[in-house]
Scaffold this motif. Structure first.
Motif, mmCIF file in Angstrom:
data_model
loop_
_atom_site.group_PDB
_atom_site.id
_atom_site.type_symbol
_atom_site.label_atom_id
_atom_site.label_comp_id
_atom_site.label_asym_id
_atom_site.label_seq_id
_atom_site.Cartn_x
_atom_site.Cartn_y
_atom_site.Cartn_z
ATOM 1 N N SER A 13 28.895 22.259 -3.603
ATOM 2 C CA SER A 13 30.311 22.289 -3.247
ATOM 3 C C SER A 13 30.521 22.795 -1.814
ATOM 4 N N LEU A 14 29.488 23.317 -1.194
ATOM 5 C CA LEU A 14 29.574 23.803 0.183
ATOM 6 C C LEU A 14 29.252 22.656 1.130
ATOM 7 N N ARG A 15 30.138 21.714 1.195
ATOM 8 C CA ARG A 15 29.929 20.514 2.007
ATOM 9 C C ARG A 15 29.753 20.893 3.480
ATOM 10 N N GLY A 16 28.794 20.266 4.099
ATOM 11 C CA GLY A 16 28.544 20.512 5.508
ATOM 12 C C GLY A 16 27.666 21.727 5.785
ATOM 13 N N ALA A 17 27.289 22.477 4.738
ATOM 14 C CA ALA A 17 26.413 23.635 4.940
ATOM 15 C C ALA A 17 25.048 23.150 5.407
ATOM 16 N N ARG A 18 24.522 23.798 6.413
ATOM 17 C CA ARG A 18 23.193 23.448 6.937
ATOM 18 C C ARG A 18 22.211 24.506 6.453
ATOM 19 N N TRP A 19 21.495 24.180 5.400
ATOM 20 C CA TRP A 19 20.589 25.125 4.753
ATOM 21 C C TRP A 19 19.308 25.288 5.562
ATOM 22 N N ARG A 20 18.848 26.512 5.622
ATOM 23 C CA ARG A 20 17.625 26.843 6.350
ATOM 24 C C ARG A 20 16.709 27.653 5.431
ATOM 25 N N ARG A 21 15.480 27.219 5.319
ATOM 26 C CA ARG A 21 14.507 27.897 4.460
ATOM 27 C C ARG A 21 13.811 29.006 5.240
ATOM 28 N N SER A 22 13.456 30.042 4.542
ATOM 29 C CA SER A 22 12.758 31.159 5.167
ATOM 30 C C SER A 22 11.450 30.703 5.803
ATOM 31 N N SER A 23 11.125 31.281 6.931
ATOM 32 C CA SER A 23 9.852 30.961 7.589
ATOM 33 C C SER A 23 8.669 31.498 6.782
ATOM 34 N N ARG A 24 8.943 32.360 5.825
ATOM 35 C CA ARG A 24 7.891 32.917 4.966
ATOM 36 C C ARG A 24 7.588 32.023 3.762
ATOM 37 N N SER A 25 8.345 30.955 3.610
ATOM 38 C CA SER A 25 8.126 30.043 2.495
ATOM 39 C C SER A 25 6.782 29.342 2.659
ATOM 40 N N ASN A 26 6.077 29.181 1.554
ATOM 41 C CA ASN A 26 4.755 28.550 1.637
ATOM 42 C C ASN A 26 4.798 27.072 1.259
ATOM 43 N N GLY A 27 5.971 26.489 1.169
ATOM 44 C CA GLY A 27 6.081 25.069 0.853
ATOM 45 C C GLY A 27 6.126 24.764 -0.631
ATOM 46 N N MET A 28 6.007 25.779 -1.470
ATOM 47 C CA MET A 28 6.028 25.585 -2.920
ATOM 48 C C MET A 28 7.436 25.765 -3.492
ATOM 49 N N ASN A 29 8.433 25.827 -2.613
ATOM 50 C CA ASN A 29 9.823 26.039 -3.041
ATOM 51 C C ASN A 29 10.008 27.338 -3.807
ATOM 52 N N ASN A 30 9.330 28.371 -3.375
ATOM 53 C CA ASN A 30 9.483 29.657 -4.057
ATOM 54 C C ASN A 30 10.128 30.668 -3.122
ATOM 55 N N CYS A 31 11.197 30.259 -2.506
ATOM 56 C CA CYS A 31 11.832 31.103 -1.515
ATOM 57 C C CYS A 31 13.344 30.949 -1.621
ATOM 58 N N VAL A 32 14.043 31.499 -0.651
ATOM 59 C CA VAL A 32 15.486 31.343 -0.584
ATOM 60 C C VAL A 32 15.845 30.532 0.646
ATOM 61 N N GLU A 33 17.042 29.968 0.599
ATOM 62 C CA GLU A 33 17.591 29.249 1.733
ATOM 63 C C GLU A 33 18.932 29.886 2.068
ATOM 64 N N THR A 34 19.277 29.905 3.351
ATOM 65 C CA THR A 34 20.548 30.463 3.787
ATOM 66 C C THR A 34 21.309 29.424 4.595
ATOM 67 N N ALA A 35 22.626 29.573 4.585
ATOM 68 C CA ALA A 35 23.477 28.688 5.379
ATOM 69 C C ALA A 35 24.698 29.468 5.837
ATOM 70 N N PRO A 36 24.902 29.575 7.158
ATOM 71 C CA PRO A 36 26.147 30.177 7.633
ATOM 72 C C PRO A 36 27.292 29.200 7.360
ATOM 73 N N LEU A 37 28.401 29.725 6.892
ATOM 74 C CA LEU A 37 29.539 28.869 6.551
ATOM 75 C C LEU A 37 30.548 28.916 7.686
ATOM 76 N N GLY A 38 30.947 27.758 8.151
ATOM 77 C CA GLY A 38 31.807 27.715 9.315
ATOM 78 C C GLY A 38 33.074 26.908 9.138
ATOM 79 N N ALA A 39 33.476 26.669 7.897
ATOM 80 C CA ALA A 39 34.688 25.884 7.687
ATOM 81 C C ALA A 39 35.460 26.409 6.486
ATOM 82 N N GLY A 40 36.768 26.330 6.578
ATOM 83 C CA GLY A 40 37.619 26.704 5.458
ATOM 84 C C GLY A 40 37.714 28.198 5.240
ATOM 85 N N PRO A 41 38.119 28.592 4.045
ATOM 86 C CA PRO A 41 38.352 30.017 3.755
ATOM 87 C C PRO A 41 37.072 30.856 3.709
#
Length: 74
Positions: A13-41
């Protein structure tokens, strides 16, 4: 004054969010992703989701709260 939400049930539902994976991720999808939100409320908040479940919920942090959280982990 209305309180901002602390999470969204589906990060898709966070349309336009640009997700970024941690540089510590080993490629096995066992990490978190972050996205700064820049639109709407939600402007200025940081969304955090589990990289294993890209359509799942996202927790929302203010920049200060995220810094405090990351510093506590160090």
């Amino acid at each position: 004054m209305t309180a901002l939400p602390r999470y969204v049930p589906s990060s898709t539902s966070l349309r336009g969010a640009r997700w970024r994976r941690s540089s510590r991720s080993n490629g096995m999808n066992n990490c978190v992703e972050t996205a700064p939100l820049g639109a709407g409320p939600l402007t200025g908040l940081l969304a955090v989701r589990d990289s294993k479940n890209a359509a799942g919920p996202a927790v929302l942090f203010s920049p200060t709260a995220w810094e405090v959280f990351v510093d506590a982990l160090r």
